[in-house]
Design an enzyme around this catalytic site. Sequence first.
Site, PDB file in Angstrom:
ATOM      1  N   ASP A   1       0.878  -1.178   0.000  1.00 12.60           N
ATOM      2  CA  ASP A   1       0.000   0.000   0.000  1.00 12.60           C
ATOM      3  C   ASP A   1       0.915   1.228   0.000  1.00 12.60           C
ATOM      4  O   ASP A   1       2.132   1.109  -0.203  1.00 12.60           O
ATOM      5  CB  ASP A   1      -0.987  -0.034   1.179  1.00 12.60           C
ATOM      6  CG  ASP A   1      -0.304   0.229   2.518  1.00 12.60           C
ATOM      7  OD1 ASP A   1       0.945   0.291   2.565  1.00 12.60           O
ATOM      8  OD2 ASP A   1      -1.033   0.378   3.512  1.00 12.60           O
TER       9      ASP A   1
ATOM     10  N   ILE B   1       1.864  -5.425   9.440  1.00 12.56           N
ATOM     11  CA  ILE B   1       0.871  -6.187  10.218  1.00 12.56           C
ATOM     12  C   ILE B   1      -0.447  -6.317   9.469  1.00 12.56           C
ATOM     13  O   ILE B   1      -1.031  -7.400   9.382  1.00 12.56           O
ATOM     14  CB  ILE B   1       0.663  -5.533  11.599  1.00 12.56           C
ATOM     15  CG1 ILE B   1       1.950  -5.612  12.416  1.00 12.56           C
ATOM     16  CG2 ILE B   1      -0.480  -6.229  12.350  1.00 12.56           C
ATOM     17  CD1 ILE B   1       1.907  -4.801  13.702  1.00 12.56           C
ATOM     18  N   GLY B   2      -0.949  -5.207   8.934  1.00 10.74           N
ATOM     19  CA  GLY B   2      -2.227  -5.279   8.211  1.00 10.74           C
ATOM     20  C   GLY B   2      -2.130  -6.219   7.018  1.00 10.74           C
ATOM     21  O   GLY B   2      -3.043  -7.018   6.765  1.00 10.74           O
ATOM     22  N   MET B   3      -1.030  -6.133   6.300  1.00 15.45           N
ATOM     23  CA  MET B   3      -0.824  -7.038   5.166  1.00 15.45           C
ATOM     24  C   MET B   3      -0.844  -8.488   5.621  1.00 15.45           C
ATOM     25  O   MET B   3      -1.448  -9.354   4.971  1.00 15.45           O
ATOM     26  CB  MET B   3       0.508  -6.737   4.477  1.00 15.45           C
ATOM     27  CG  MET B   3       0.494  -5.546   3.553  1.00 15.45           C
ATOM     28  SD  MET B   3      -0.539  -5.883   2.086  1.00 15.45           S
ATOM     29  CE  MET B   3       0.061  -4.614   0.967  1.00 15.45           C
TER      30      MET B   3
ATOM     31  N   THR C   1       3.347  -1.101   8.681  1.00 13.81           N
ATOM     32  CA  THR C   1       3.925  -1.948   9.726  1.00 13.81           C
ATOM     33  C   THR C   1       4.196  -3.367   9.265  1.00 13.81           C
ATOM     34  O   THR C   1       4.897  -4.108   9.960  1.00 13.81           O
ATOM     35  CB  THR C   1       2.953  -2.049  10.911  1.00 13.81           C
ATOM     36  OG1 THR C   1       1.707  -2.596  10.417  1.00 13.81           O
ATOM     37  CG2 THR C   1       2.696  -0.687  11.544  1.00 13.81           C
TER      38      THR C   1
ATOM     39  N   CYS D   1       3.415  -2.913   3.949  1.00 12.49           N
ATOM     40  CA  CYS D   1       2.548  -1.789   4.313  1.00 12.49           C
ATOM     41  C   CYS D   1       3.299  -0.971   5.355  1.00 12.49           C
ATOM     42  O   CYS D   1       4.518  -1.105   5.463  1.00 12.49           O
ATOM     43  CB  CYS D   1       1.175  -2.271   4.794  1.00 12.49           C
ATOM     44  SG  CYS D   1       1.190  -3.283   6.286  1.00 12.49           S
TER      45      CYS D   1
ATOM     46  N   HIS E   1      10.518 -23.386  10.018  1.00 15.98           N
ATOM     47  CA  HIS E   1       9.520 -24.074  10.842  1.00 15.98           C
ATOM     48  C   HIS E   1       8.077 -23.878  10.376  1.00 15.98           C
ATOM     49  O   HIS E   1       7.248 -24.746  10.604  1.00 15.98           O
ATOM     50  CB  HIS E   1       9.635 -23.602  12.302  1.00 15.98           C
ATOM     51  CG  HIS E   1      10.812 -24.175  13.011  1.00 15.98           C
ATOM     52  ND1 HIS E   1      10.992 -24.092  14.371  1.00 15.98           N
ATOM     53  CD2 HIS E   1      11.906 -24.863  12.536  1.00 15.98           C
ATOM     54  CE1 HIS E   1      12.127 -24.703  14.712  1.00 15.98           C
ATOM     55  NE2 HIS E   1      12.709 -25.149  13.609  1.00 15.98           N
TER      56      HIS E   1
ATOM     57  N   ARG F   1       8.542 -32.806  11.671  1.00 13.50           N
ATOM     58  CA  ARG F   1       7.442 -32.491  12.587  1.00 13.50           C
ATOM     59  C   ARG F   1       6.786 -31.154  12.240  1.00 13.50           C
ATOM     60  O   ARG F   1       5.609 -30.939  12.523  1.00 13.50           O
ATOM     61  CB  ARG F   1       7.921 -32.489  14.036  1.00 13.50           C
ATOM     62  CG  ARG F   1       8.869 -31.355  14.392  1.00 13.50           C
ATOM     63  CD  ARG F   1       9.385 -31.475  15.822  1.00 13.50           C
ATOM     64  NE  ARG F   1      10.165 -30.324  16.230  1.00 13.50           N
ATOM     65  CZ  ARG F   1      11.437 -30.122  15.886  1.00 13.50           C
ATOM     66  NH1 ARG F   1      12.049 -30.980  15.122  1.00 13.50           N
ATOM     67  NH2 ARG F   1      12.089 -29.043  16.314  1.00 13.50           N
ATOM     68  N   HIS F   2       7.574 -30.292  11.593  1.00 17.33           N
ATOM     69  CA  HIS F   2       7.016 -28.989  11.218  1.00 17.33           C
ATOM     70  C   HIS F   2       5.976 -29.143  10.113  1.00 17.33           C
ATOM     71  O   HIS F   2       5.004 -28.391  10.069  1.00 17.33           O
ATOM     72  CB  HIS F   2       8.139 -28.040  10.795  1.00 17.33           C
ATOM     73  CG  HIS F   2       9.185 -27.890  11.848  1.00 17.33           C
ATOM     74  ND1 HIS F   2       8.911 -27.345  13.087  1.00 17.33           N
ATOM     75  CD2 HIS F   2      10.485 -28.269  11.881  1.00 17.33           C
ATOM     76  CE1 HIS F   2      10.015 -27.376  13.842  1.00 17.33           C
ATOM     77  NE2 HIS F   2      10.977 -27.931  13.125  1.00 17.33           N
TER      78      HIS F   2
HETATM   79  C1  RB5 Z   1      -1.767   2.900   6.333  1.00 16.69           C
HETATM   80  O1  RB5 Z   1      -1.837   4.145   6.936  1.00 16.69           O
HETATM   81  C2  RB5 Z   1      -1.400   1.841   7.359  1.00 16.69           C
HETATM   82  O2  RB5 Z   1      -2.475   1.611   8.213  1.00 16.69           O
HETATM   83  C3  RB5 Z   1      -1.001   0.560   6.657  1.00 16.69           C
HETATM   84  O3  RB5 Z   1       0.063   0.809   5.802  1.00 16.69           O
HETATM   85  C4  RB5 Z   1      -0.540  -0.592   7.535  1.00 16.69           C
HETATM   86  O4  RB5 Z   1       0.468  -0.162   8.410  1.00 16.69           O
HETATM   87  C5  RB5 Z   1      -1.568  -1.341   8.227  1.00 16.69           C
HETATM   88  O5  RB5 Z   1      -1.290  -2.331   8.922  1.00 16.69           O
END
Ligand code: RB5
Length: 154
Positions: free
Chosen positions: A12, A73-75, A71, A69, A102, A136-137
């Site tokens: 993004d 995390i969202g991806m 962080t 993205c 693993h 096992r993995h």
């Molecule tokens: C976009 O502002 C931000 O929320 C996105 O790039 C990402 O970090 C979400 O997890």
Amino acid sequence: MENRKPIAIASDHGGYALKLAIETYLTGEGIPFRDYGCDSPARADYPVYAVRACRAIQSGESDFGILVCGTGIGMSMAANREKGIRAACCSDRYSARMTRAHNDANVLCLGGRVLPGDRAVELVRIFLSSPFEGGRHAERIGMFEKIENNQELE
Ligand code: RB5
């Protein structure tokens, strides 16, 4: 790890600049990739691009993906909703290696607002060169499939 199929890569806006840096690295290494967007730093919804890249893995066009993205995390949250996708959000070298060894991770998620470019590129290098250990993995990966199919684990 052999990588003949193109890496499916997407971002993004929060990951756009880092994605370009990773693509520069891949190009320099002769590693093929296909970019599933976004195509500019304008605001973009990360789930859209996560799914586009994951569908390339599901179809067999790619074996591995890289999603970026802000962080990572969202991806990773979006990608892990897709069948057969094992996405790992990593910011350290050990995790990048172990999630291949693993978890047989097939998608690496990175944070463009978290990681310096050189660190991110190193994580990509480690991820793409680390083998799955199997054994096992592999049994545990089989459990992921059961979860996807609403089957009991024990
Ligand atoms: C976009 O502002 C931000 O929320 C996105 O790039 C990402 O970090 C979400 O997890």
